[in-house]
Design a protein around this motif. Structure first.
Motif, PDB file in Angstrom:
ATOM      1  N   MET A  46       0.850  -1.158   0.000  1.00 16.58           N
ATOM      2  CA  MET A  46       0.000   0.000   0.000  1.00 16.58           C
ATOM      3  C   MET A  46       0.900   1.227   0.000  1.00 16.58           C
ATOM      4  SD  MET A  46      -2.714   1.272   2.864  1.00 16.58           S
ATOM      5  CE  MET A  46      -3.878  -0.002   2.502  1.00 16.58           C
ATOM      6  N   PHE A  47       0.657   2.132  -0.891  1.00 18.49           N
ATOM      7  CA  PHE A  47       1.443   3.346  -0.973  1.00 18.49           C
ATOM      8  C   PHE A  47       0.578   4.516  -0.524  1.00 18.49           C
ATOM      9  CE2 PHE A  47       3.228   0.416  -4.036  1.00 18.49           C
ATOM     10  CZ  PHE A  47       4.576   0.486  -3.742  1.00 18.49           C
ATOM     11  N   PHE A  48       0.865   5.019   0.651  1.00 21.73           N
ATOM     12  CA  PHE A  48       0.086   6.139   1.164  1.00 21.73           C
ATOM     13  C   PHE A  48       0.258   7.376   0.295  1.00 21.73           C
ATOM     14  CE2 PHE A  48      -1.987   4.692   4.898  1.00 21.73           C
ATOM     15  CZ  PHE A  48      -1.301   3.549   5.238  1.00 21.73           C
ATOM     16  N   SER A  49       1.402   7.494  -0.337  1.00 20.72           N
ATOM     17  CA  SER A  49       1.606   8.641  -1.230  1.00 20.72           C
ATOM     18  C   SER A  49       0.649   8.566  -2.411  1.00 20.72           C
ATOM     19  CB  SER A  49       3.056   8.705  -1.700  1.00 20.72           C
ATOM     20  OG  SER A  49       3.403   7.523  -2.386  1.00 20.72           O
ATOM     21  N   ASP A  50       0.368   7.363  -2.903  1.00 25.10           N
ATOM     22  CA  ASP A  50      -0.585   7.211  -4.004  1.00 25.10           C
ATOM     23  C   ASP A  50      -1.998   7.581  -3.556  1.00 25.10           C
ATOM     24  OD1 ASP A  50       1.218   6.381  -5.982  1.00 25.10           O
ATOM     25  OD2 ASP A  50       1.134   4.312  -5.281  1.00 25.10           O
ATOM     26  N   VAL A  51      -2.360   7.177  -2.355  1.00 26.45           N
ATOM     27  CA  VAL A  51      -3.679   7.524  -1.829  1.00 26.45           C
ATOM     28  C   VAL A  51      -3.775   9.035  -1.648  1.00 26.45           C
ATOM     29  CG1 VAL A  51      -5.315   7.236   0.060  1.00 26.45           C
ATOM     30  CG2 VAL A  51      -3.938   5.286  -0.699  1.00 26.45           C
ATOM     31  N   THR A  52      -2.707   9.638  -1.134  1.00 22.13           N
ATOM     32  CA  THR A  52      -2.690  11.090  -0.944  1.00 22.13           C
ATOM     33  C   THR A  52      -2.831  11.805  -2.286  1.00 22.13           C
ATOM     34  OG1 THR A  52      -1.317  10.844   1.024  1.00 22.13           O
ATOM     35  CG2 THR A  52      -1.359  13.016   0.002  1.00 22.13           C
ATOM     36  N   LEU A  53      -2.130  11.320  -3.294  1.00 23.09           N
ATOM     37  CA  LEU A  53      -2.230  11.899  -4.631  1.00 23.09           C
ATOM     38  C   LEU A  53      -3.639  11.730  -5.189  1.00 23.09           C
ATOM     39  CD1 LEU A  53      -0.725  13.259  -6.981  1.00 23.09           C
ATOM     40  CD2 LEU A  53      -0.102  10.974  -7.773  1.00 23.09           C
ATOM     41  N   TRP A  54      -4.213  10.561  -4.998  1.00 18.33           N
ATOM     42  CA  TRP A  54      -5.582  10.294  -5.462  1.00 18.33           C
ATOM     43  C   TRP A  54      -6.560  11.229  -4.767  1.00 18.33           C
ATOM     44  CZ3 TRP A  54      -9.720   8.289  -2.584  1.00 18.33           C
ATOM     45  CH2 TRP A  54     -10.855   7.983  -3.326  1.00 18.33           C
ATOM     46  N   LEU A  55      -6.397  11.392  -3.450  1.00 19.40           N
ATOM     47  CA  LEU A  55      -7.273  12.310  -2.722  1.00 19.40           C
ATOM     48  C   LEU A  55      -7.135  13.731  -3.268  1.00 19.40           C
ATOM     49  CD1 LEU A  55      -6.794  11.123   0.966  1.00 19.40           C
ATOM     50  CD2 LEU A  55      -8.902  10.998  -0.378  1.00 19.40           C
ATOM     51  N   ASP A  56      -5.895  14.145  -3.539  1.00 19.89           N
ATOM     52  CA  ASP A  56      -5.645  15.481  -4.065  1.00 19.89           C
ATOM     53  C   ASP A  56      -6.363  15.687  -5.398  1.00 19.89           C
ATOM     54  OD1 ASP A  56      -4.199  18.062  -3.896  1.00 19.89           O
ATOM     55  OD2 ASP A  56      -3.202  17.298  -5.707  1.00 19.89           O
ATOM     56  N   LYS A  57      -6.335  14.674  -6.257  1.00 13.70           N
ATOM     57  CA  LYS A  57      -7.022  14.776  -7.539  1.00 13.70           C
ATOM     58  C   LYS A  57      -8.532  14.883  -7.364  1.00 13.70           C
ATOM     59  CE  LYS A  57      -3.555  12.507 -10.376  1.00 13.70           C
ATOM     60  NZ  LYS A  57      -3.235  11.348 -11.210  1.00 13.70           N
ATOM     61  N   GLN A  58      -9.032  14.362  -6.237  1.00 14.88           N
ATOM     62  CA  GLN A  58     -10.454  14.450  -5.930  1.00 14.88           C
ATOM     63  C   GLN A  58     -10.790  15.763  -5.215  1.00 14.88           C
ATOM     64  OE1 GLN A  58     -12.434  11.917  -7.028  1.00 14.88           O
ATOM     65  NE2 GLN A  58     -10.550  11.073  -7.841  1.00 14.88           N
ATOM     66  N   GLY A  59      -9.744  16.560  -4.945  1.00 20.31           N
ATOM     67  CA  GLY A  59      -9.944  17.813  -4.221  1.00 20.31           C
ATOM     68  C   GLY A  59     -10.172  17.589  -2.737  1.00 20.31           C
ATOM     69  N   LYS A  60      -9.650  16.466  -2.234  1.00 21.19           N
ATOM     70  CA  LYS A  60      -9.848  16.117  -0.827  1.00 21.19           C
ATOM     71  C   LYS A  60      -8.512  15.907  -0.139  1.00 21.19           C
ATOM     72  CE  LYS A  60     -14.193  13.737  -1.720  1.00 21.19           C
ATOM     73  NZ  LYS A  60     -15.220  14.538  -1.289  1.00 21.19           N
ATOM     74  N   THR A  61      -8.563  15.863   1.162  1.00 20.97           N
ATOM     75  CA  THR A  61      -7.387  15.593   1.973  1.00 20.97           C
ATOM     76  C   THR A  61      -7.749  14.527   2.987  1.00 20.97           C
ATOM     77  OG1 THR A  61      -7.951  17.237   3.654  1.00 20.97           O
ATOM     78  CG2 THR A  61      -6.610  17.997   1.773  1.00 20.97           C
ATOM     79  N   TRP A  62      -6.746  13.999   3.665  1.00 21.73           N
ATOM     80  CA  TRP A  62      -7.005  13.027   4.730  1.00 21.73           C
ATOM     81  C   TRP A  62      -7.948  13.628   5.779  1.00 21.73           C
ATOM     82  CZ3 TRP A  62      -5.762   8.052   4.240  1.00 21.73           C
ATOM     83  CH2 TRP A  62      -4.748   7.697   3.349  1.00 21.73           C
ATOM     84  N   PRO A  63      -7.690  14.860   6.258  1.00 26.14           N
ATOM     85  CA  PRO A  63      -8.601  15.441   7.246  1.00 26.14           C
ATOM     86  C   PRO A  63     -10.034  15.589   6.744  1.00 26.14           C
ATOM     87  CG  PRO A  63      -6.527  16.627   7.280  1.00 26.14           C
ATOM     88  CD  PRO A  63      -6.493  15.697   6.078  1.00 26.14           C
TER      89      PRO A  63
END
Length: 77
Positions: free
Chosen positions: A1-18
């Motif tokens: 699991m690559f958390f950086s990939d999830v973070t990038l995916w969230l960014d493309k969705q206009g979202k963040t972990w928080p």
């Protein structure tokens, strides 16, 4: 699991972990200290060029996270 990939995916969705009610730093700390055998994680803030992972996440991550929320495992704010 690559958390950086999830973070990038969230960014493309206009979202963040928080935005999902997730304290990223607390999660990383917990995973680093987890007493789970054979838990392999790539913990980096740098995006990795892995299109296959991105496609898999785009397909499978939303229902997976929603299942965690629905079951009460993951709490949202």
């Amino acid at each position: 699991m690559f958390f950086s990939d999830v973070t990038l995916w969230l960014d493309k969705q206009g979202k963040t972990w928080p935005d999902l009610g997730i304290d990223y730093e607390a999660v990383i700390d917990e995973l680093l200290n987890a007493q789970v055998p054979q838990l392999y994680l790539a913990l980096t803030r740098r995006p990795t060029p892995s299109g296959g992972v991105a496609q898999s996440l785009a397909r499978g991550w939303p229902p997976y996270v929603q299942g965690l929320i629905d079951s009460g495992v993951l709490k949202t704010r």
